[in-house]
Write an enzyme that holds these catalytic residues in place. Sequence first.
Site, PDB file in Angstrom:
ATOM      1  N   SER A  13      46.489  42.395  33.254  1.00 53.72           N
ATOM      2  CA  SER A  13      46.615  40.974  33.397  1.00 53.72           C
ATOM      3  C   SER A  13      47.747  40.707  32.336  1.00 53.72           C
ATOM      4  O   SER A  13      47.201  40.525  31.145  1.00 53.72           O
ATOM      5  CB  SER A  13      45.582  40.034  33.613  1.00 53.72           C
ATOM      6  OG  SER A  13      45.850  38.804  33.672  1.00 53.72           O
TER       7      SER A  13
ATOM      8  N   LYS B  35      49.251  42.699  36.980  1.00 56.17           N
ATOM      9  CA  LYS B  35      49.173  41.281  37.390  1.00 56.17           C
ATOM     10  C   LYS B  35      49.838  40.330  36.462  1.00 56.17           C
ATOM     11  O   LYS B  35      49.927  40.312  35.203  1.00 56.17           O
ATOM     12  CB  LYS B  35      47.856  40.904  37.161  1.00 56.17           C
ATOM     13  CG  LYS B  35      47.237  39.466  37.480  1.00 56.17           C
ATOM     14  CD  LYS B  35      45.770  39.292  37.941  1.00 56.17           C
ATOM     15  CE  LYS B  35      45.094  38.159  36.887  1.00 56.17           C
ATOM     16  NZ  LYS B  35      43.513  38.075  37.280  1.00 56.17           N
TER      17      LYS B  35
ATOM     18  N   LYS C 126      50.881  36.392  35.253  1.00 53.71           N
ATOM     19  CA  LYS C 126      50.118  35.024  35.440  1.00 53.71           C
ATOM     20  C   LYS C 126      51.645  34.162  35.797  1.00 53.71           C
ATOM     21  O   LYS C 126      52.503  34.497  35.283  1.00 53.71           O
ATOM     22  CB  LYS C 126      49.746  34.376  33.944  1.00 53.71           C
ATOM     23  CG  LYS C 126      48.382  35.161  33.764  1.00 53.71           C
ATOM     24  CD  LYS C 126      47.279  34.744  34.708  1.00 53.71           C
ATOM     25  CE  LYS C 126      45.909  35.341  33.957  1.00 53.71           C
ATOM     26  NZ  LYS C 126      44.977  34.719  34.988  1.00 53.71           N
TER      27      LYS C 126
ATOM     28  N   ASP D  97      48.625  35.565  39.688  1.00 55.71           N
ATOM     29  CA  ASP D  97      47.680  34.762  39.612  1.00 55.71           C
ATOM     30  C   ASP D  97      48.106  33.516  39.080  1.00 55.71           C
ATOM     31  O   ASP D  97      48.546  33.452  37.854  1.00 55.71           O
ATOM     32  CB  ASP D  97      46.509  35.558  38.615  1.00 55.71           C
ATOM     33  CG  ASP D  97      45.417  34.686  38.464  1.00 55.71           C
ATOM     34  OD1 ASP D  97      45.250  33.732  39.137  1.00 55.71           O
ATOM     35  OD2 ASP D  97      44.504  35.363  37.458  1.00 55.71           O
TER      36      ASP D  97
ATOM     37  N   GLU E  58      46.674  35.577  43.662  1.00 55.28           N
ATOM     38  CA  GLU E  58      45.156  34.981  43.250  1.00 55.28           C
ATOM     39  C   GLU E  58      45.170  33.684  43.013  1.00 55.28           C
ATOM     40  O   GLU E  58      45.853  33.024  42.231  1.00 55.28           O
ATOM     41  CB  GLU E  58      44.834  35.960  42.001  1.00 55.28           C
ATOM     42  CG  GLU E  58      43.507  35.633  41.464  1.00 55.28           C
ATOM     43  CD  GLU E  58      43.190  36.542  40.347  1.00 55.28           C
ATOM     44  OE1 GLU E  58      43.804  37.657  40.164  1.00 55.28           O
ATOM     45  OE2 GLU E  58      42.384  36.297  39.710  1.00 55.28           O
TER      46      GLU E  58
ATOM     47  N   ASP F  58      39.387  33.473  43.061  1.00 53.09           N
ATOM     48  CA  ASP F  58      38.921  33.817  41.927  1.00 53.09           C
ATOM     49  C   ASP F  58      37.931  32.688  41.577  1.00 53.09           C
ATOM     50  O   ASP F  58      36.891  32.603  42.104  1.00 53.09           O
ATOM     51  CB  ASP F  58      39.862  34.080  40.643  1.00 53.09           C
ATOM     52  CG  ASP F  58      39.232  34.104  39.297  1.00 53.09           C
ATOM     53  OD1 ASP F  58      38.179  33.904  39.396  1.00 53.09           O
ATOM     54  OD2 ASP F  58      40.141  34.323  38.623  1.00 53.09           O
TER      55      ASP F  58
ATOM     56  N   LYS G 105      33.743  38.390  39.240  1.00 47.26           N
ATOM     57  CA  LYS G 105      33.566  38.400  37.835  1.00 47.26           C
ATOM     58  C   LYS G 105      31.953  38.132  37.772  1.00 47.26           C
ATOM     59  O   LYS G 105      31.612  37.259  38.146  1.00 47.26           O
ATOM     60  CB  LYS G 105      34.477  37.348  37.198  1.00 47.26           C
ATOM     61  CG  LYS G 105      35.892  37.570  37.396  1.00 47.26           C
ATOM     62  CD  LYS G 105      36.600  36.408  36.604  1.00 47.26           C
ATOM     63  CE  LYS G 105      37.895  36.618  36.754  1.00 47.26           C
ATOM     64  NZ  LYS G 105      38.961  35.329  36.104  1.00 47.26           N
TER      65      LYS G 105
ATOM     66  N   GLY H 251      38.260  39.883  35.165  1.00 44.32           N
ATOM     67  CA  GLY H 251      37.798  40.030  33.464  1.00 44.32           C
ATOM     68  C   GLY H 251      37.952  38.625  33.139  1.00 44.32           C
ATOM     69  O   GLY H 251      38.806  37.860  33.573  1.00 44.32           O
TER      70      GLY H 251
HETATM   71  O1  OSB Z   1      42.171  34.334  35.863  1.00 40.21           O
HETATM   72  O2  OSB Z   1      41.786  36.068  35.900  1.00 40.21           O
HETATM   73  C1  OSB Z   1      41.681  35.165  35.369  1.00 40.21           C
HETATM   74  C2  OSB Z   1      41.505  35.663  31.813  1.00 40.21           C
HETATM   75  C3  OSB Z   1      40.847  34.410  31.202  1.00 40.21           C
HETATM   76  C4  OSB Z   1      40.572  33.716  32.344  1.00 40.21           C
HETATM   77  C5  OSB Z   1      40.956  33.717  33.594  1.00 40.21           C
HETATM   78  C6  OSB Z   1      41.479  34.967  33.821  1.00 40.21           C
HETATM   79  C7  OSB Z   1      41.680  35.837  32.922  1.00 40.21           C
HETATM   80  C8  OSB Z   1      42.442  37.179  33.233  1.00 40.21           C
HETATM   81  C9  OSB Z   1      42.273  38.411  32.017  1.00 40.21           C
HETATM   82  O3  OSB Z   1      43.408  37.344  34.090  1.00 40.21           O
HETATM   83  C10 OSB Z   1      41.513  39.411  32.982  1.00 40.21           C
HETATM   84  C11 OSB Z   1      41.163  40.387  31.947  1.00 40.21           C
HETATM   85  O4  OSB Z   1      40.175  40.231  31.222  1.00 40.21           O
HETATM   86  O5  OSB Z   1      41.763  41.581  31.627  1.00 40.21           O
HETATM   87 MG    MG Z   2      42.166  34.869  38.053  1.00 38.41          MG
END
Ligand code: OSB
Ligand code: MG
Length: 369
Positions: A135, A161, A163, A188, A213, A238, A262, A290
Amino acid sequence: MRIERIELRVVEMALVEPFETSFGREEVRPAILVAAMGDGLTGWGECVAGAGPWYSYETIETAWHILGDFLIPTILDQQLDHPEALTQEWKRVRGHPMAKAGLETALWDLWARSQNISLKEALGGAKDRVESGISLGIQPSIDALLERVEAALEKGYRRVKLKIKPGWDLDIIQAVRERFGDIPLMADANAAYTLNDLPLLKTLDEYELMMIEQPFRYDDLVDHAELQRQLKTSVCLDESVKSPEDARQALALGSCRIINIKPGRVGGLASAKRIHDLCMEQNVLVWCGGMLETGIGRAHNVALASLPGFSLPNDLSASERYYHEDLVEPPFVLEQGGTLAVPEGSGIGVKVIENRLERVTVRRTISTA
Ligand code: OSB
Ligand code: MG
């Protein structure tokens, strides 16, 4: 076994690089680590609440309060049954899934250790390795992002992924597609859009993302259902799915075709497993998300992702992607074909490195029977 002692600590872990999403930027990841003890054994869990109420309403402070004042008293000095019994008992505490998950995951580890089986086995996991995705946070420039994508692909990550947020969306997706072709790619939004952005979201269809996402509000199911009807791209939820009940309603409404599970967000491993089972029955795809966990939370997530329904690459990257020094031994490393090995030892199957733990601990409390 009787639960004799529970230790809570707040740790602060410096991230290898800042992680920026539509809701904010983090340089240090705080976490509450839970150690549950009985019969000479210790089970470890991790609460993924953040420093502020940005991803969800829970924070380190609310979780500390709910754990110490309401959850721990229900189990201290009690007989540890199968951890699945807890979810029922904790229904009285409304919400606060992250606080619940911190303690529940520690009890899964303790219970698995007491049976001398791996957490994977305790959960009914099947796979020896789980697929790793990465991510990538919002970067200072498109060039910086392209560099990150290139490095991730070179390392062998199975999907990327990105952001996104308004103003950091179409251009970056286009740039990544142009440079890297049809790599497994997804976006995401962390709840940064509304139905008013439908025209923009529809143009995303052209880029054949694996999914988008959580485009809409952190608790929305209805508008996501409208979006899914209008998009070719799969919607993945999510934030909106905080319990098996939310998942059931999302599936009934058609709010998504994919769920990011999660354990930390849904109240623990038992709820995570129920969501997995429900999705498998209804042909909805799942993968394990995660929250930048330390090796403790990662070990729980990896064990969960070994269940048969986790069919898409997970947000489970190598320890070194998050922290210079993880809290567990051995650390999680990216292996053959972009996978992480599922530990086979008793419980979470990794050892907590106590002296590192001490160095990052900023607060601590002990409850005894
Ligand atoms: O939206 O999935 C999310 C990390 C912190 C809070 C929200 C998210 C995330 C990530 C990181 O996308 C995922 C990871 O732990 O690699
Ligand atoms: Mg997410």
